[in-house]
Design a protein around this motif. Structure first.
Motif, mmCIF file in Angstrom:
data_model
loop_
_atom_site.group_PDB
_atom_site.id
_atom_site.type_symbol
_atom_site.label_atom_id
_atom_site.label_comp_id
_atom_site.label_asym_id
_atom_site.label_seq_id
_atom_site.Cartn_x
_atom_site.Cartn_y
_atom_site.Cartn_z
ATOM 1 N N TRP A 25 -52.027 15.155 -35.975
ATOM 2 C CA TRP A 25 -52.465 16.547 -35.853
ATOM 3 C C TRP A 25 -51.357 17.461 -36.364
ATOM 4 C CZ3 TRP A 25 -53.164 12.991 -31.812
ATOM 5 C CH2 TRP A 25 -54.496 12.630 -31.583
ATOM 6 N N PRO A 26 -51.598 18.189 -37.439
ATOM 7 C CA PRO A 26 -50.542 19.007 -38.040
ATOM 8 C C PRO A 26 -50.238 20.284 -37.260
ATOM 9 C CG PRO A 26 -52.592 19.287 -39.246
ATOM 10 C CD PRO A 26 -52.835 18.192 -38.250
ATOM 11 N N SER A 27 -51.110 20.653 -36.331
ATOM 12 C CA SER A 27 -50.898 21.911 -35.621
ATOM 13 C C SER A 27 -51.429 21.796 -34.196
ATOM 14 C CB SER A 27 -51.625 23.061 -36.333
ATOM 15 O OG SER A 27 -53.029 22.877 -36.237
ATOM 16 N N LYS A 28 -50.993 22.716 -33.358
ATOM 17 C CA LYS A 28 -51.463 22.761 -31.972
ATOM 18 C C LYS A 28 -52.965 23.029 -31.917
ATOM 19 C CE LYS A 28 -50.278 26.220 -29.045
ATOM 20 N NZ LYS A 28 -49.473 26.990 -28.061
ATOM 21 N N GLU A 29 -53.443 23.912 -32.794
ATOM 22 C CA GLU A 29 -54.871 24.228 -32.802
ATOM 23 C C GLU A 29 -55.713 22.995 -33.107
ATOM 24 O OE1 GLU A 29 -52.698 28.013 -33.648
ATOM 25 O OE2 GLU A 29 -52.559 25.946 -34.316
ATOM 26 N N ALA A 30 -55.285 22.203 -34.104
ATOM 27 C CA ALA A 30 -56.033 20.999 -34.464
ATOM 28 C C ALA A 30 -56.032 19.991 -33.324
ATOM 29 C CB ALA A 30 -55.430 20.374 -35.720
ATOM 30 N N LEU A 31 -54.902 19.827 -32.658
ATOM 31 C CA LEU A 31 -54.801 18.892 -31.541
ATOM 32 C C LEU A 31 -55.699 19.322 -30.389
ATOM 33 C CD1 LEU A 31 -53.540 16.565 -29.948
ATOM 34 C CD2 LEU A 31 -51.600 18.072 -29.435
ATOM 35 N N VAL A 32 -55.644 20.587 -30.031
ATOM 36 C CA VAL A 32 -56.436 21.076 -28.902
ATOM 37 C C VAL A 32 -57.928 20.989 -29.213
ATOM 38 C CG1 VAL A 32 -56.995 23.150 -27.573
ATOM 39 C CG2 VAL A 32 -54.613 22.517 -27.959
ATOM 40 N N THR A 33 -58.304 21.295 -30.442
ATOM 41 C CA THR A 33 -59.715 21.199 -30.822
ATOM 42 C C THR A 33 -60.234 19.787 -30.620
ATOM 43 O OG1 THR A 33 -59.546 23.001 -32.427
ATOM 44 C CG2 THR A 33 -61.346 21.451 -32.723
ATOM 45 N N ASP A 34 -59.490 18.787 -31.082
ATOM 46 C CA ASP A 34 -59.929 17.395 -30.927
ATOM 47 C C ASP A 34 -59.926 16.970 -29.467
ATOM 48 O OD1 ASP A 34 -60.400 17.113 -33.582
ATOM 49 O OD2 ASP A 34 -58.729 15.763 -33.995
ATOM 50 N N ALA A 35 -58.944 17.435 -28.687
ATOM 51 C CA ALA A 35 -58.893 17.071 -27.272
ATOM 52 C C ALA A 35 -60.103 17.620 -26.535
ATOM 53 C CB ALA A 35 -57.603 17.590 -26.647
ATOM 54 N N LEU A 36 -60.466 18.858 -26.821
ATOM 55 C CA LEU A 36 -61.619 19.462 -26.164
ATOM 56 C C LEU A 36 -62.924 18.819 -26.627
ATOM 57 C CD1 LEU A 36 -60.509 23.183 -26.308
ATOM 58 C CD2 LEU A 36 -60.715 21.776 -24.263
ATOM 59 N N ARG A 37 -63.021 18.566 -27.927
ATOM 60 C CA ARG A 37 -64.242 17.948 -28.448
ATOM 61 C C ARG A 37 -64.461 16.567 -27.825
ATOM 62 N NH1 ARG A 37 -63.341 18.659 -33.607
ATOM 63 N NH2 ARG A 37 -64.591 20.546 -33.775
ATOM 64 N N ALA A 38 -63.380 15.822 -27.637
ATOM 65 C CA ALA A 38 -63.499 14.484 -27.045
ATOM 66 C C ALA A 38 -63.731 14.545 -25.545
ATOM 67 C CB ALA A 38 -62.232 13.675 -27.342
ATOM 68 N N GLY A 39 -63.244 15.614 -24.880
ATOM 69 C CA GLY A 39 -63.284 15.642 -23.429
ATOM 70 C C GLY A 39 -64.432 16.399 -22.812
ATOM 71 N N LEU A 40 -65.033 17.357 -23.538
ATOM 72 C CA LEU A 40 -66.094 18.153 -22.942
ATOM 73 C C LEU A 40 -67.288 17.277 -22.566
ATOM 74 C CD1 LEU A 40 -66.162 21.356 -25.181
ATOM 75 C CD2 LEU A 40 -65.672 21.264 -22.723
ATOM 76 N N PRO A 41 -67.831 17.447 -21.351
ATOM 77 C CA PRO A 41 -69.020 16.673 -20.960
ATOM 78 C C PRO A 41 -70.184 16.957 -21.897
ATOM 79 C CG PRO A 41 -68.029 17.769 -19.059
ATOM 80 C CD PRO A 41 -67.342 18.325 -20.284
#
Length: 207
Positions: A63-79
């Motif tokens: 993940w090159p940036s904090k935004e990219a990392l957080v986006t993937d974390a939320l996409r994977a974690g949201l019910p």
């Protein structure tokens, strides 16, 4: 003869090196945990790496940036909101759907998403717009369409109720009151929204 210096020291057990999907899952989990603890402004790639017990380089490679990392974390974690039960009445179906949406909003990933929206400046928040729409709003609207269409077929919903304004009512109300009023949407709040807003809006004209 002293042979102690020739005795091999016991080998220390080493933890297996994580790779691929296992390491990525650990990083994404650490991201959500960090968001829940320090929020968007306090989140750093170094802190995520420490939480995942890996090196900072392993995070930046993926993940090159904090935004990219957080986006993937939320996409994977949201019910996932992908089904709504048929409980025999539009009121019961709406209540079940609203509870599922409420639980998603106040799950750890959902809470992280809301904190990001509150803390980000408008330009940063815009980067998460698609995630909010695709992960929360559109699935809720799709299930509302299903519930209302089912109610029309039963005869307990007016025939012209299947329109975008009606479908938007619950997501708009829940997001507005959560963000502006700090409402946590207990069951009583959901009851009142359904009974005072949705049922009068949906009720067939018997005249």
């Amino acid at each position: 003869m002293d042979t102690s210096r020739w005795t091999a020291a016991p080998a220390q057990a080493s933890s297996p090196r994580r790779r691929g999907a296992v390491l990525e899952r650990a990083i994404l989990d650490a991201t959500l945990e960090q968001l829940g603890t320090v929020g968007w402004n306090g989140l750093t790639m170094e802190g995520v790496a420490a939480g995942a017990q890996t090196g900072k380089a392993a995070v930046y490679r993926r993940w090159p940036s904090k935004e990219a990392l957080v986006t993937d974390a939320l996409r994977a974690g949201l019910p996932r909101l992908d089904a709504v039960r048929d409980l025999g009445s539009v009121r019961a179906d709406l209540m079940a759907l609203c509870r599922d949406a409420r639980d998603a909003m106040f799950s750890p990933p959902g809470s992280a998403l809301r904190s990001i929206i509150h803390e980000c400046d408008p330009i940063q928040a815009e980067r998460f717009h698609a995630l909010i729409v695709d992960g929360v709003v559109e699935p809720t609207v799709k299930l509302l369409h299903e519930v209302i269409t089912r109610g029309i077929e039963r005869g307990d919903v007016r025939s012209d109720a299947a329109n975008s304004y009606v479908f938007d009512a619950i997501p708009a109300m829940m997001m507005y009151r959560s963000k502006v009023c700090g409402c946590e949407w207990g069951d009583r709040d959901l009851d009142e929204m359904i009974d005072r807003l949705m049922l009068p809006l949906l009720r067939p004209d018997r005249s």
